[in-house]
Design a protein around this motif. Structure first.
Motif, PDB file in Angstrom:
ATOM      1  N   LEU A 164      -9.039   0.148  -5.064  1.00  9.97           N
ATOM      2  CA  LEU A 164      -9.426  -0.089  -3.675  1.00  9.97           C
ATOM      3  C   LEU A 164      -8.316   0.282  -2.695  1.00  9.97           C
ATOM      4  O   LEU A 164      -8.596   0.656  -1.551  1.00  9.97           O
ATOM      5  CB  LEU A 164      -9.833  -1.548  -3.479  1.00  9.97           C
ATOM      6  CG  LEU A 164     -11.160  -1.943  -4.136  1.00  9.97           C
ATOM      7  CD1 LEU A 164     -11.425  -3.435  -3.938  1.00  9.97           C
ATOM      8  CD2 LEU A 164     -12.322  -1.125  -3.586  1.00  9.97           C
ATOM      9  N   GLU A 165      -7.052   0.172  -3.115  1.00 13.43           N
ATOM     10  CA  GLU A 165      -5.956   0.607  -2.244  1.00 13.43           C
ATOM     11  C   GLU A 165      -6.072   2.094  -1.952  1.00 13.43           C
ATOM     12  O   GLU A 165      -5.842   2.553  -0.828  1.00 13.43           O
ATOM     13  CB  GLU A 165      -4.609   0.286  -2.888  1.00 13.43           C
ATOM     14  CG  GLU A 165      -4.218  -1.175  -2.778  1.00 13.43           C
ATOM     15  CD  GLU A 165      -4.166  -1.640  -1.326  1.00 13.43           C
ATOM     16  OE1 GLU A 165      -3.530  -0.955  -0.503  1.00 13.43           O
ATOM     17  OE2 GLU A 165      -4.793  -2.672  -1.021  1.00 13.43           O
ATOM     18  N   ARG A 184      -9.069   2.765   0.448  1.00 13.55           N
ATOM     19  CA  ARG A 184      -8.729   2.552   1.866  1.00 13.55           C
ATOM     20  C   ARG A 184      -8.101   3.799   2.473  1.00 13.55           C
ATOM     21  O   ARG A 184      -8.347   4.138   3.631  1.00 13.55           O
ATOM     22  CB  ARG A 184      -7.784   1.366   2.014  1.00 13.55           C
ATOM     23  CG  ARG A 184      -8.446   0.017   1.786  1.00 13.55           C
ATOM     24  CD  ARG A 184      -7.491  -1.135   2.100  1.00 13.55           C
ATOM     25  NE  ARG A 184      -8.152  -2.413   1.893  1.00 13.55           N
ATOM     26  CZ  ARG A 184      -8.140  -3.103   0.766  1.00 13.55           C
ATOM     27  NH1 ARG A 184      -7.462  -2.607  -0.285  1.00 13.55           N
ATOM     28  NH2 ARG A 184      -8.770  -4.243   0.651  1.00 13.55           N
ATOM     29  N   ARG A 185      -7.270   4.475   1.710  1.00 19.57           N
ATOM     30  CA  ARG A 185      -6.618   5.689   2.209  1.00 19.57           C
ATOM     31  C   ARG A 185      -7.608   6.835   2.368  1.00 19.57           C
ATOM     32  O   ARG A 185      -7.403   7.734   3.191  1.00 19.57           O
ATOM     33  CB  ARG A 185      -5.501   6.111   1.251  1.00 19.57           C
ATOM     34  CG  ARG A 185      -4.395   5.082   1.100  1.00 19.57           C
ATOM     35  CD  ARG A 185      -3.447   5.467  -0.021  1.00 19.57           C
ATOM     36  NE  ARG A 185      -2.608   4.333  -0.417  1.00 19.57           N
ATOM     37  CZ  ARG A 185      -1.857   4.293  -1.502  1.00 19.57           C
ATOM     38  NH1 ARG A 185      -1.836   5.340  -2.320  1.00 19.57           N
ATOM     39  NH2 ARG A 185      -1.142   3.231  -1.786  1.00 19.57           N
ATOM     40  N   VAL A 205     -14.165  -2.501   2.828  1.00 16.00           N
ATOM     41  CA  VAL A 205     -13.643  -2.350   1.470  1.00 16.00           C
ATOM     42  C   VAL A 205     -13.657  -3.730   0.826  1.00 16.00           C
ATOM     43  O   VAL A 205     -12.934  -4.625   1.253  1.00 16.00           O
ATOM     44  CB  VAL A 205     -12.222  -1.757   1.483  1.00 16.00           C
ATOM     45  CG1 VAL A 205     -11.679  -1.622   0.061  1.00 16.00           C
ATOM     46  CG2 VAL A 205     -12.224  -0.398   2.178  1.00 16.00           C
TER      47      VAL A 205
END
Length: 261
Positions: A132-133, A136-137, A145
């Motif tokens: 998920l990190e 986000r990008r 998210v």
């Protein structure tokens, strides 16, 4: 260390010796970002050790996009571009798209729709915080998210509002490790690959749970192996869906399209 007079040839020779089939192409990608000599050497050693190229360089080319990935996360497959393009076509036909990508990983499908249909409301969900990190990008500011096991952790405000679900749930049978490349087995989470004896554990759960989330005229698109279509279609009909298959050009995968009867 690397031969600075012809770095692509030097890297390719090392990669080929370690078993890389597309050594010259990979050498060019390793050099593409203009990293320092020390960092380049670290990257080459990681690739020689069998780490996926995309995790080494931190990105994967997906259609016209360059998506962020990293160590230990599932790398989007190029075959999923077909699903991404189908999702974009559906979203373009909708007046106010509310798009959800469950089991999103780094969110290639949602990112594709967001780039092509900028008025879309975008939501993604996955159980893996590391993936998920990167999601986000890869997504525009304001995208939702969500840490969620399937659909269980989604905000209730999405109930009945989602107009498009596009998903690649894990669908490899847990008995079929032999089908998975060694580097994926060693460097991607098993939870992103395997889905029970028939490979339908997550596909079936998604089919069962979609009804409360999709808008009345909503559409779901789910990627799976072509051999899984018939049992998945049976599950879909039992849950009140009208299933349709979109065959892939490689003959290995199929897109299950669901609409309400």
């Amino acid at each position: 260390m690397l031969d600075s007079s012809d770095p692509i040839a030097a890297i390719a020779a090392r990669l080929r010796a370690s078993g890389c089939v597309f050594a010259e192409e990979e050498a060019g990608i390793l050099l593409e970002d203009g990293v320092s000599a020390a960092e380049l050497e670290r990257r080459v050693r990681r690739r020689e050790a069998g780490e996926p190229l995309e995790q080494v360089v931190g990105w994967v080319r997906f259609g016209s996009m360059r998506l962020s990935v990293g160590p230990g996360v599932f790398v989007p497959r190029q075959r999923t571009l077909r699903l991404a393009r189908a999702a974009v076509r559906v979203a373009r036909e909708q007046e106010r798209p509310v798009v959800l990508e469950p089991f999103c990983g780094v969110a290639p499908l949602a990112a594709s729709v967001a780039a092509a249909v900028t008025e879309s409301e975008i939501h993604v969900a996955d159980i893996d915080p590391a993936a998920l990190e990167h999601a986000r990008r890869n997504l525009p500011a304001g995208a939702g998210v969500h840490v969620s096991d399937g659909l269980d952790g989604l905000p209730t405000a999405l109930h009945g509002r989602v107009t498009l679900v596009a998903a690649v749930p894990p669908y490899i049978p847990s008995t079929e490790h032999r089908l998975v490349p060694r580097e994926a087995l060693e460097h991607e989470p098993e939870a992103a690959l395997f889905a029970g004896p028939e490979g339908l554990e997550y596909v079936g759960a998604l089919i069962d749970e979609l009804g409360g989330w999709l808008a009345p005229d909503g559409v779901a698109l789910i990627e799976m192996n072509r051999r899984q279509y018939r049992p998945a279609a049976v599950l879909a009909r039992r849950s009140g869906w009208a299933p349709r298959a979109r065959r892939s050009s490689d003959g290995q995968t199929v897109l299950l399209e669901l609409r309400r009867r």
